[in-house]
Design a protein around this motif. Sequence first.
Motif, PDB file in Angstrom:
ATOM      1  N   UNK A 144      -5.081  -9.262  -7.906  1.00  0.00           N
ATOM      2  CA  UNK A 144      -3.840  -9.409  -8.669  1.00  0.00           C
ATOM      3  C   UNK A 144      -3.502  -8.113  -9.396  1.00  0.00           C
ATOM      4  N   UNK A 145      -4.507  -7.468  -9.960  1.00  0.00           N
ATOM      5  CA  UNK A 145      -4.247  -6.262 -10.740  1.00  0.00           C
ATOM      6  C   UNK A 145      -4.281  -4.986  -9.911  1.00  0.00           C
ATOM      7  N   UNK A 146      -5.025  -4.963  -8.848  1.00  0.00           N
ATOM      8  CA  UNK A 146      -5.062  -3.758  -8.011  1.00  0.00           C
ATOM      9  C   UNK A 146      -3.831  -3.694  -7.109  1.00  0.00           C
ATOM     10  N   UNK A 147      -3.452  -4.794  -6.546  1.00  0.00           N
ATOM     11  CA  UNK A 147      -2.384  -4.911  -5.552  1.00  0.00           C
ATOM     12  C   UNK A 147      -2.582  -3.947  -4.395  1.00  0.00           C
ATOM     13  N   UNK A 148      -2.364  -4.454  -3.214  1.00  0.00           N
ATOM     14  CA  UNK A 148      -2.591  -3.703  -1.979  1.00  0.00           C
ATOM     15  C   UNK A 148      -1.485  -2.675  -1.758  1.00  0.00           C
ATOM     16  N   UNK A 149      -1.897  -1.471  -1.452  1.00  0.00           N
ATOM     17  CA  UNK A 149      -0.965  -0.392  -1.100  1.00  0.00           C
ATOM     18  C   UNK A 149      -1.395   0.207   0.226  1.00  0.00           C
ATOM     19  N   UNK A 150      -0.498   0.171   1.207  1.00  0.00           N
ATOM     20  CA  UNK A 150      -0.805   0.692   2.541  1.00  0.00           C
ATOM     21  C   UNK A 150      -0.850   2.225   2.544  1.00  0.00           C
ATOM     22  N   UNK A 151       0.019   2.859   1.769  1.00  0.00           N
ATOM     23  CA  UNK A 151       0.100   4.321   1.747  1.00  0.00           C
ATOM     24  C   UNK A 151      -0.523   4.857   0.457  1.00  0.00           C
ATOM     25  N   UNK A 152      -1.172   5.999   0.560  1.00  0.00           N
ATOM     26  CA  UNK A 152      -1.782   6.622  -0.615  1.00  0.00           C
ATOM     27  C   UNK A 152      -0.713   6.929  -1.666  1.00  0.00           C
ATOM     28  N   UNK A 153      -1.074   6.727  -2.919  1.00  0.00           N
ATOM     29  CA  UNK A 153      -0.174   6.986  -4.047  1.00  0.00           C
ATOM     30  C   UNK A 153      -1.003   7.535  -5.199  1.00  0.00           C
ATOM     31  N   UNK A 154      -0.340   8.151  -6.154  1.00  0.00           N
ATOM     32  CA  UNK A 154      -1.044   8.643  -7.344  1.00  0.00           C
ATOM     33  C   UNK A 154      -1.019   7.547  -8.406  1.00  0.00           C
ATOM     34  N   UNK A 192      -9.556   9.844  -1.160  1.00  0.00           N
ATOM     35  CA  UNK A 192      -8.240   9.509  -0.609  1.00  0.00           C
ATOM     36  C   UNK A 192      -7.323  10.703  -0.837  1.00  0.00           C
ATOM     37  N   UNK A 193      -6.476  10.986   0.152  1.00  0.00           N
ATOM     38  CA  UNK A 193      -5.543  12.100   0.013  1.00  0.00           C
ATOM     39  C   UNK A 193      -4.138  11.657   0.383  1.00  0.00           C
ATOM     40  N   UNK A 194      -3.181  12.465   0.015  1.00  0.00           N
ATOM     41  CA  UNK A 194      -1.788  12.193   0.327  1.00  0.00           C
ATOM     42  C   UNK A 194      -1.643  11.962   1.825  1.00  0.00           C
ATOM     43  N   UNK A 195      -0.776  11.055   2.200  1.00  0.00           N
ATOM     44  CA  UNK A 195      -0.485  10.691   3.593  1.00  0.00           C
ATOM     45  C   UNK A 195      -1.523   9.772   4.234  1.00  0.00           C
ATOM     46  N   UNK A 196      -2.592   9.389   3.515  1.00  0.00           N
ATOM     47  CA  UNK A 196      -3.541   8.417   4.066  1.00  0.00           C
ATOM     48  C   UNK A 196      -2.847   7.063   4.174  1.00  0.00           C
ATOM     49  N   UNK A 197      -3.218   6.299   5.201  1.00  0.00           N
ATOM     50  CA  UNK A 197      -2.671   4.962   5.435  1.00  0.00           C
ATOM     51  C   UNK A 197      -3.841   4.017   5.713  1.00  0.00           C
ATOM     52  N   UNK A 198      -3.715   2.766   5.244  1.00  0.00           N
ATOM     53  CA  UNK A 198      -4.765   1.764   5.428  1.00  0.00           C
ATOM     54  C   UNK A 198      -4.105   0.406   5.645  1.00  0.00           C
ATOM     55  N   UNK A 199      -4.465  -0.266   6.733  1.00  0.00           N
ATOM     56  CA  UNK A 199      -3.915  -1.593   6.991  1.00  0.00           C
ATOM     57  C   UNK A 199      -4.519  -2.595   6.013  1.00  0.00           C
ATOM     58  N   UNK A 208      -5.322  10.113  -6.251  1.00  0.00           N
ATOM     59  CA  UNK A 208      -4.847   9.492  -5.020  1.00  0.00           C
ATOM     60  C   UNK A 208      -5.617   8.199  -4.791  1.00  0.00           C
ATOM     61  N   UNK A 209      -4.869   7.138  -4.501  1.00  0.00           N
ATOM     62  CA  UNK A 209      -5.407   5.787  -4.410  1.00  0.00           C
ATOM     63  C   UNK A 209      -4.759   5.079  -3.228  1.00  0.00           C
ATOM     64  N   UNK A 210      -5.494   4.153  -2.615  1.00  0.00           N
ATOM     65  CA  UNK A 210      -4.964   3.405  -1.465  1.00  0.00           C
ATOM     66  C   UNK A 210      -5.621   2.023  -1.422  1.00  0.00           C
ATOM     67  N   UNK A 211      -5.080   1.133  -0.593  1.00  0.00           N
ATOM     68  CA  UNK A 211      -5.670  -0.190  -0.404  1.00  0.00           C
ATOM     69  C   UNK A 211      -5.701  -0.975  -1.687  1.00  0.00           C
ATOM     70  N   UNK A 212      -6.877  -1.499  -2.023  1.00  0.00           N
ATOM     71  CA  UNK A 212      -7.076  -2.276  -3.253  1.00  0.00           C
ATOM     72  C   UNK A 212      -7.609  -1.388  -4.362  1.00  0.00           C
ATOM     73  N   UNK A 213      -6.964  -0.242  -4.573  1.00  0.00           N
ATOM     74  CA  UNK A 213      -7.357   0.650  -5.662  1.00  0.00           C
ATOM     75  C   UNK A 213      -8.477   1.601  -5.297  1.00  0.00           C
ATOM     76  N   UNK A 214      -8.654   1.896  -4.013  1.00  0.00           N
ATOM     77  CA  UNK A 214      -9.729   2.791  -3.589  1.00  0.00           C
ATOM     78  C   UNK A 214      -9.338   4.238  -3.844  1.00  0.00           C
ATOM     79  N   UNK A 215     -10.258   4.981  -4.439  1.00  0.00           N
ATOM     80  CA  UNK A 215     -10.063   6.428  -4.596  1.00  0.00           C
ATOM     81  C   UNK A 215     -10.919   7.187  -3.581  1.00  0.00           C
ATOM     82  N   UNK A 216     -11.854   6.467  -2.975  1.00  0.00           N
ATOM     83  CA  UNK A 216     -12.701   7.007  -1.899  1.00  0.00           C
ATOM     84  C   UNK A 216     -12.864   5.924  -0.843  1.00  0.00           C
TER      85      UNK A 216
END
Length: 171
Positions: free
Chosen positions: A13-23, A43-50, A29-37
């Motif tokens: 609920x608090x992490x929320x899923x993000x397919x594309x990397x964001x700051x 994680x870097x800009x332009x990373x994508x995660x289903x 840089x963060x992606x998915x359920x709040x992953x920084x690695x």
Amino acid sequence: MKISKRGIDLLKHFESYEMKAYKCPADVWTIGWGFTRVDGVKVKEDDIMTSEEANLELIKQLRTYENVVKKAIMIKKINQNQYDALVSLCYNIGGSSFRRSDIVKLVNNRNFIGACRIFNLWSKAAKKRSKGLLRRRMAERNLFCSWPDPIVKVVPKNYQETLENYKESEK
């Protein structure tokens, strides 16, 4: 003990899923359920995660945080809600910050009320108070205390006053 569905639902609920990397607010840089690695790689800009990849990665990363909580909490008698709240907190603030936290010290001293009172103090991102993090800390506290509906939708207007009152009461 493993994090329950209720604990995972709160975390998601608090992490929320993000397919594309964001700051994130901490400028990381963060992606998915709040992953920084992911697999040890930042994680870097332009990373994508289903979403499927993110759900698998979440389970993998949660095992690490569960182990941190199991090693840091020296007492045997904590319930599932307390465990879930501590894993969610650890996931968000990191293992080393969690191990050094006063929450761990209070839980290990069986001061559960004291631990409940200080979840809110972990609500800063980049040294600034964050209402989003405060909502999360309040929800984790509510889960830790086994309140029936832990999710906090609105931060009380007096939330800073509450933090100041806590600091004053500890002097």
